[in-house]
Design a protein around this motif. Structure first.
Motif, short mmCIF file in Angstrom:
data_model
loop_
_atom_site.label_atom_id
_atom_site.label_comp_id
_atom_site.label_asym_id
_atom_site.label_seq_id
_atom_site.Cartn_x
_atom_site.Cartn_y
_atom_site.Cartn_z
N VAL A 1 0.26 -1.83 -0.28
CA VAL A 1 0.54 0.02 0.29
C VAL A 1 0.84 0.98 0.05
N LEU A 2 1.70 1.84 1.26
CA LEU A 2 2.94 2.67 0.47
C LEU A 2 3.31 2.49 -0.38
N VAL B 1 -4.26 9.85 -4.58
CA VAL B 1 -3.81 8.06 -4.04
C VAL B 1 -4.15 7.06 -4.43
N GLN B 2 -5.23 7.57 -4.76
CA GLN B 2 -7.38 6.16 -5.17
C GLN B 2 -5.95 5.18 -5.78
N PRO B 3 -4.95 4.93 -6.65
CA PRO B 3 -4.56 3.39 -7.26
C PRO B 3 -4.14 3.37 -6.11
N ALA B 4 -4.03 3.37 -4.98
CA ALA B 4 -3.22 2.81 -3.65
C ALA B 4 -4.48 1.53 -2.89
N ARG C 1 -7.92 -4.87 -4.85
CA ARG C 1 -8.63 -6.27 -5.77
C ARG C 1 -7.93 -7.21 -5.06
N ARG C 2 -6.72 -7.22 -4.35
CA ARG C 2 -5.39 -7.57 -3.36
C ARG C 2 -6.23 -8.16 -2.42
N VAL C 3 -7.00 -7.43 -1.28
CA VAL C 3 -7.86 -7.83 -0.01
C VAL C 3 -9.06 -8.14 -0.33
N GLY C 4 -9.53 -7.64 -1.30
CA GLY C 4 -11.22 -7.55 -1.16
C GLY C 4 -11.48 -5.47 -0.74
N VAL C 5 -13.42 -6.01 -0.76
CA VAL C 5 -13.37 -4.56 0.09
C VAL C 5 -14.07 -4.84 0.98
N SER C 6 -14.65 -5.65 1.79
CA SER C 6 -15.34 -6.17 2.81
C SER C 6 -14.71 -5.68 4.11
N LEU C 7 -13.12 -5.68 4.51
CA LEU C 7 -13.00 -5.17 5.44
C LEU C 7 -12.55 -3.28 5.53
#
Length: 341
Positions: free
Chosen positions: A186-187, A316-319, A325-331
């Motif tokens: 992410v960073l 920074v929206q691309p982060a 994409r990698r972790v999902g949206v639920s968290l």
């Protein structure tokens, strides 16, 4: 002799033997309950940081509450292990406790922890505490068991500010800069989205890399900026408060399971008390560090306008896209829903 019962010597011998065995078991149990315990607590920052002070306070509380039977040895400033090897040292049992930054857990197979790295996600510490002290935080700590760690709690270090040889207030100010980051996807995505080049370096090597020109800037809470002596090599600090920096207290699972219930309860309470003090200290130290920094004639302190902050947040929206994409949206959605300002 009349009136006296005949003595059953065999039974008496058996009873004495049984009592002796019971006594030995009791003695052994007592010795086990009173056995001395050593906890090696390694971390990568200085003693005078919030984490360093928390560790020392934990050491004091444990000594007091165990009557000195449980001893905590604190190894600061990467004296024992550094960013690159402390997690492996914990898994191997070479240390009993660590307090790694939350960014590190993504690199060892728990990418959900990278939610803390998302830029401009948290507005203040109240939102962070909603996560760390609520159901989301408990679930994250529980997931550490997947990587042979026992999650015990969270500690603040505060919000990160940008430093460099020039003010960094606008998106274009980031372009082409080599900026030190922790090993977090992410960073790295955050810096690339701003047009900068992320360089992953251990925390202990940051000052030397800045002084040598290997990197142009870094992101740190102002307390870290001062305790690491960055002022002589970074003349501009911009108060972006763009990201949160915190830690998770973890233990080796075999060590933790080896403790009896009373010792685990005592250590848990001592740690919670130390973390509470550490969190209060973190807020105070960052406030005082900012006052000190503003008085330093060699450092320029800059702020963001609302328009500049909005422009950075949009850039920074691309982060966020990469995280989803990698972790999902639920968290992320749960954090935004449950901990909205």
């Amino acid at each position: 002799m009349q009136g006296l019962k005949r003595i059953n010597w065999k039974r008496l011998a058996w009873r004495c033997g049984a009592m002796g065995a019971a006594c030995m078991l009791l003695a052994a149990s007592h010795r086990t309950a009173q056995a001395e315990v050593l906890i090696r607590f390694s971390h990568v920052v200085a003693d005078d940081t919030p984490k360093g002070q928390m560790a020392l306070h934990f050491k004091t509380l444990v000594a007091q509450r165990s009557g000195g039977r449980i001893r905590v040895e604190v190894y600061p400033d990467s004296q024992l292990y550094g960013d690159d090897d402390e997690m492996e040292a914990l898994r191997l049992g070479a240390v009993e406790m660590l307090a790694p930054s939350l960014s590190k857990f993504g690199t060892v197979g728990i990418p959900e922890f990278e939610v803390f790295d998302l830029p401009f996600l948290f507005r203040d510490l109240a939102q962070v505490r909603c996560v760390t002290r609520g159901s989301i935080g408990r679930k994250l700590l529980h997931r550490l068991s997947r990587q042979q760690m026992v999650g015990l709690g969270f500690l603040d270090n505060g919000f990160k500010q940008m430093s460099a040889g020039k003010p960094i207030q606008n998106v274009q100010d980031f372009k082409g800069l080599r900026l030190r980051v922790q090993a977090s996807r992410v960073l790295a995505a955050q810096m690339r989205a701003l047009g900068a080049y992320p360089l992953v370096l251990p925390f202990g090597e940051t000052r030397r890399a800045l002084a040598a020109g290997v990197v142009d800037g870094a992101e740190n809470p102002v307390s870290n900026f001062l305790t690491q002596g960055l002022a002589p090599v970074q003349r501009a600090v911009t108060l972006t408060s763009h990201g949160y920096l915190g830690y998770a207290m973890v233990s080796n699972p075999r060590f933790w399971a080896s403790l009896d219930a009373a010792d685990r309860a005592m250590l848990t309470q001592a740690l919670n008390d130390a973390l509470d003090q550490g969190n209060r200290l973190s807020a105070d130290m960052n406030q005082q560090a900012l006052v000190t920094l503003r008085k330093d004639p060699g450092v320029q302190v800059h702020t963001l306008s609302p328009a500049q902050r909005d422009a950075l947040r949009l850039a920074v929206q691309p982060a966020y896209d990469d995280f989803e994409r990698r972790v999902g949206v639920s968290l992320l959605r749960q954090v935004q829903r449950d901990c909205a300002p």
